[in-house]
Design a protein around this motif. Structure first.
Motif, PDB file in Angstrom:
ATOM      1  N   GLN A  45     -29.127   2.977  41.007  1.00 46.43           N
ATOM      2  CA  GLN A  45     -27.795   3.304  41.507  1.00 46.43           C
ATOM      3  C   GLN A  45     -26.788   2.523  40.718  1.00 46.43           C
ATOM      4  O   GLN A  45     -27.046   1.382  40.390  1.00 46.43           O
ATOM      5  N   PRO A  46     -25.662   3.027  40.374  1.00 45.02           N
ATOM      6  CA  PRO A  46     -25.269   4.408  40.552  1.00 45.02           C
ATOM      7  C   PRO A  46     -26.024   5.319  39.587  1.00 45.02           C
ATOM      8  O   PRO A  46     -26.725   4.837  38.707  1.00 45.02           O
ATOM      9  N   GLN A  47     -25.867   6.599  39.768  1.00 40.69           N
ATOM     10  CA  GLN A  47     -26.548   7.568  38.927  1.00 40.69           C
ATOM     11  C   GLN A  47     -25.568   8.180  37.946  1.00 40.69           C
ATOM     12  O   GLN A  47     -24.379   8.239  38.196  1.00 40.69           O
ATOM     13  N   MET A  48     -26.116   8.645  36.817  1.00 42.65           N
ATOM     14  CA  MET A  48     -25.314   9.401  35.874  1.00 42.65           C
ATOM     15  C   MET A  48     -25.501  10.864  36.228  1.00 42.65           C
ATOM     16  O   MET A  48     -26.623  11.339  36.358  1.00 42.65           O
ATOM     17  N   VAL A  49     -24.402  11.565  36.415  1.00 45.52           N
ATOM     18  CA  VAL A  49     -24.436  12.945  36.864  1.00 45.52           C
ATOM     19  C   VAL A  49     -23.855  13.831  35.773  1.00 45.52           C
ATOM     20  O   VAL A  49     -22.779  13.549  35.240  1.00 45.52           O
ATOM     21  N   SER A  50     -24.583  14.880  35.441  1.00 48.04           N
ATOM     22  CA  SER A  50     -24.113  15.854  34.463  1.00 48.04           C
ATOM     23  C   SER A  50     -24.518  17.236  34.951  1.00 48.04           C
ATOM     24  O   SER A  50     -25.448  17.373  35.729  1.00 48.04           O
ATOM     25  N   PRO A  51     -23.805  18.271  34.515  1.00 50.17           N
ATOM     26  CA  PRO A  51     -24.111  19.612  35.004  1.00 50.17           C
ATOM     27  C   PRO A  51     -25.460  20.098  34.496  1.00 50.17           C
ATOM     28  O   PRO A  51     -25.917  19.694  33.422  1.00 50.17           O
ATOM     29  N   SER A  52     -26.096  20.964  35.275  1.00 49.53           N
ATOM     30  CA  SER A  52     -27.395  21.503  34.870  1.00 49.53           C
ATOM     31  C   SER A  52     -27.237  22.782  34.057  1.00 49.53           C
ATOM     32  O   SER A  52     -28.192  23.236  33.445  1.00 49.53           O
ATOM     33  N   GLN A  53     -26.045  23.371  34.042  1.00 46.34           N
ATOM     34  CA  GLN A  53     -25.823  24.583  33.273  1.00 46.34           C
ATOM     35  C   GLN A  53     -25.610  24.248  31.806  1.00 46.34           C
ATOM     36  O   GLN A  53     -25.052  23.214  31.469  1.00 46.34           O
ATOM     37  N   PRO A  54     -26.050  25.156  30.919  1.00 51.95           N
ATOM     38  CA  PRO A  54     -25.841  24.926  29.479  1.00 51.95           C
ATOM     39  C   PRO A  54     -24.354  24.903  29.124  1.00 51.95           C
ATOM     40  O   PRO A  54     -23.542  25.560  29.770  1.00 51.95           O
ATOM     41  N   ILE A  55     -24.026  24.155  28.111  1.00 50.67           N
ATOM     42  CA  ILE A  55     -22.674  24.115  27.560  1.00 50.67           C
ATOM     43  C   ILE A  55     -22.751  24.807  26.208  1.00 50.67           C
ATOM     44  O   ILE A  55     -23.558  24.423  25.360  1.00 50.67           O
ATOM     45  N   VAL A  56     -21.933  25.823  26.016  1.00 46.75           N
ATOM     46  CA  VAL A  56     -21.958  26.604  24.786  1.00 46.75           C
ATOM     47  C   VAL A  56     -20.714  26.293  23.978  1.00 46.75           C
ATOM     48  O   VAL A  56     -19.617  26.232  24.520  1.00 46.75           O
ATOM     49  N   ALA A  57     -20.895  26.089  22.678  1.00 49.43           N
ATOM     50  CA  ALA A  57     -19.765  25.857  21.786  1.00 49.43           C
ATOM     51  C   ALA A  57     -19.943  26.697  20.537  1.00 49.43           C
ATOM     52  O   ALA A  57     -21.050  26.845  20.028  1.00 49.43           O
ATOM     53  N   VAL A  58     -18.857  27.254  20.061  1.00 50.36           N
ATOM     54  CA  VAL A  58     -18.860  27.991  18.806  1.00 50.36           C
ATOM     55  C   VAL A  58     -18.647  26.970  17.692  1.00 50.36           C
ATOM     56  O   VAL A  58     -17.878  26.024  17.845  1.00 50.36           O
ATOM     57  N   VAL A  59     -19.351  27.162  16.588  1.00 48.35           N
ATOM     58  CA  VAL A  59     -19.192  26.266  15.446  1.00 48.35           C
ATOM     59  C   VAL A  59     -17.703  26.168  15.108  1.00 48.35           C
ATOM     60  O   VAL A  59     -16.995  27.173  15.048  1.00 48.35           O
ATOM     61  N   GLY A  60     -17.233  24.947  14.946  1.00 55.80           N
ATOM     62  CA  GLY A  60     -15.829  24.689  14.666  1.00 55.80           C
ATOM     63  C   GLY A  60     -15.022  24.323  15.889  1.00 55.80           C
ATOM     64  O   GLY A  60     -13.946  23.747  15.771  1.00 55.80           O
ATOM     65  N   ASP A  61     -15.522  24.658  17.077  1.00 59.58           N
ATOM     66  CA  ASP A  61     -14.828  24.314  18.318  1.00 59.58           C
ATOM     67  C   ASP A  61     -15.082  22.861  18.695  1.00 59.58           C
ATOM     68  O   ASP A  61     -15.998  22.223  18.184  1.00 59.58           O
ATOM     69  N   ASP A  62     -14.297  22.372  19.633  1.00 61.27           N
ATOM     70  CA  ASP A  62     -14.508  21.053  20.222  1.00 61.27           C
ATOM     71  C   ASP A  62     -15.331  21.241  21.490  1.00 61.27           C
ATOM     72  O   ASP A  62     -15.185  22.248  22.181  1.00 61.27           O
ATOM     73  N   VAL A  63     -16.211  20.283  21.790  1.00 60.51           N
ATOM     74  CA  VAL A  63     -17.020  20.355  23.000  1.00 60.51           C
ATOM     75  C   VAL A  63     -16.994  18.996  23.688  1.00 60.51           C
ATOM     76  O   VAL A  63     -16.881  17.961  23.033  1.00 60.51           O
ATOM     77  N   ILE A  64     -17.056  19.028  25.012  1.00 61.36           N
ATOM     78  CA  ILE A  64     -17.198  17.802  25.796  1.00 61.36           C
ATOM     79  C   ILE A  64     -18.543  17.878  26.491  1.00 61.36           C
ATOM     80  O   ILE A  64     -18.842  18.850  27.181  1.00 61.36           O
ATOM     81  N   LEU A  65     -19.381  16.862  26.271  1.00 65.19           N
ATOM     82  CA  LEU A  65     -20.660  16.751  26.956  1.00 65.19           C
ATOM     83  C   LEU A  65     -20.398  15.894  28.190  1.00 65.19           C
ATOM     84  O   LEU A  65     -20.289  14.672  28.103  1.00 65.19           O
ATOM     85  N   PRO A  66     -20.242  16.544  29.357  1.00 66.96           N
ATOM     86  CA  PRO A  66     -19.778  15.830  30.551  1.00 66.96           C
ATOM     87  C   PRO A  66     -20.858  14.983  31.214  1.00 66.96           C
ATOM     88  O   PRO A  66     -22.004  15.391  31.334  1.00 66.96           O
ATOM     89  N   CYS A  67     -20.457  13.803  31.621  1.00 68.16           N
ATOM     90  CA  CYS A  67     -21.326  12.906  32.377  1.00 68.16           C
ATOM     91  C   CYS A  67     -20.443  11.869  33.047  1.00 68.16           C
ATOM     92  O   CYS A  67     -19.461  11.410  32.466  1.00 68.16           O
ATOM     93  N   HIS A  68     -20.796  11.514  34.276  1.00 68.57           N
ATOM     94  CA  HIS A  68     -20.048  10.460  34.961  1.00 68.57           C
ATOM     95  C   HIS A  68     -20.974   9.701  35.898  1.00 68.57           C
ATOM     96  O   HIS A  68     -22.052  10.167  36.237  1.00 68.57           O
ATOM     97  N   LEU A  69     -20.544   8.522  36.253  1.00 68.17           N
ATOM     98  CA  LEU A  69     -21.284   7.676  37.174  1.00 68.17           C
ATOM     99  C   LEU A  69     -20.915   8.045  38.602  1.00 68.17           C
ATOM    100  O   LEU A  69     -19.751   8.303  38.899  1.00 68.17           O
ATOM    101  N   GLU A  70     -21.918   8.063  39.469  1.00 67.58           N
ATOM    102  CA  GLU A  70     -21.665   8.323  40.880  1.00 67.58           C
ATOM    103  C   GLU A  70     -22.468   7.343  41.705  1.00 67.58           C
ATOM    104  O   GLU A  70     -23.694   7.312  41.559  1.00 67.58           O
ATOM    105  N   PRO A  71     -21.864   6.501  42.505  1.00 72.38           N
ATOM    106  CA  PRO A  71     -20.430   6.494  42.768  1.00 72.38           C
ATOM    107  C   PRO A  71     -19.660   6.033  41.529  1.00 72.38           C
ATOM    108  O   PRO A  71     -20.175   5.285  40.704  1.00 72.38           O
ATOM    109  N   ALA A  72     -18.418   6.497  41.441  1.00 73.00           N
ATOM    110  CA  ALA A  72     -17.573   6.158  40.300  1.00 73.00           C
ATOM    111  C   ALA A  72     -17.321   4.660  40.262  1.00 73.00           C
ATOM    112  O   ALA A  72     -17.124   4.037  41.296  1.00 73.00           O
TER     113      ALA A  72
END
Length: 146
Positions: A45-72
């Protein structure tokens, strides 16, 4: 407990915790699209939480790989490491005690990754990766510890 929801709870307390390791896989479907799949490992504890759905990015685009601590909690004075085990050096981004260590990064990520110092104060350790390249395909692991 892992949460499917990637919203951050703004709770501040002094919990200490053990290092955790998570992985994000990036797969190339064809020459123009890169898929980032986030997987999680729960423990401590705390845990790192990230979405389970894939994140898709087109080459040349910007992407954010989301993750946060919970509790914050404030992660700005912690060590946050984003790595790719197939690279040498393996580091994609390294943040230690309020400072980004650019000299630790793999050359292909120099000047291309960032964490938000303001969001780190609220436990958001999401990695921003601008100008996605086909070579960004791989498994991304992240850890956060004191």
């Amino acid at each position: 407990m892992c949460f499917q929801n990637s919203r951050m709870l703004h709770r501040r307390d002094g919990w200490s915790f053990k290092p955790q390791l998570r992985a994000i896989s990036a797969l190339v479907f064809h020459h123009a699209v890169v898929l980032f799949l986030l997987t999680r490992h729960c423990g401590g504890q705390p845990q790192m939480v990230s979405p389970s759905q894939p994140i898709v990015a087109v080459v040349g685009d910007d992407v954010i790989l989301p993750c946060h601590l919970e509790p914050a909690m404030d992660a700005s004075d912690m060590t946050v490491e984003w790595t790719r085990p197939d690279l040498e050096p393996r580091f994609v981004h390294v943040w230690r005690s309020g400072v980004e260590l650019e000299n630790k990064k793999h050359p292909s990520y120099m000047g291309r990754t960032s964490l938000s110092p303001n969001r780190l104060k609220h436990g958001d350790i999401s990695l921003t990766l601008p100008r996605v390249k086909l070579s960004d395909e791989g498994t991304y692991k992240y850890s956060c510890f004191r």
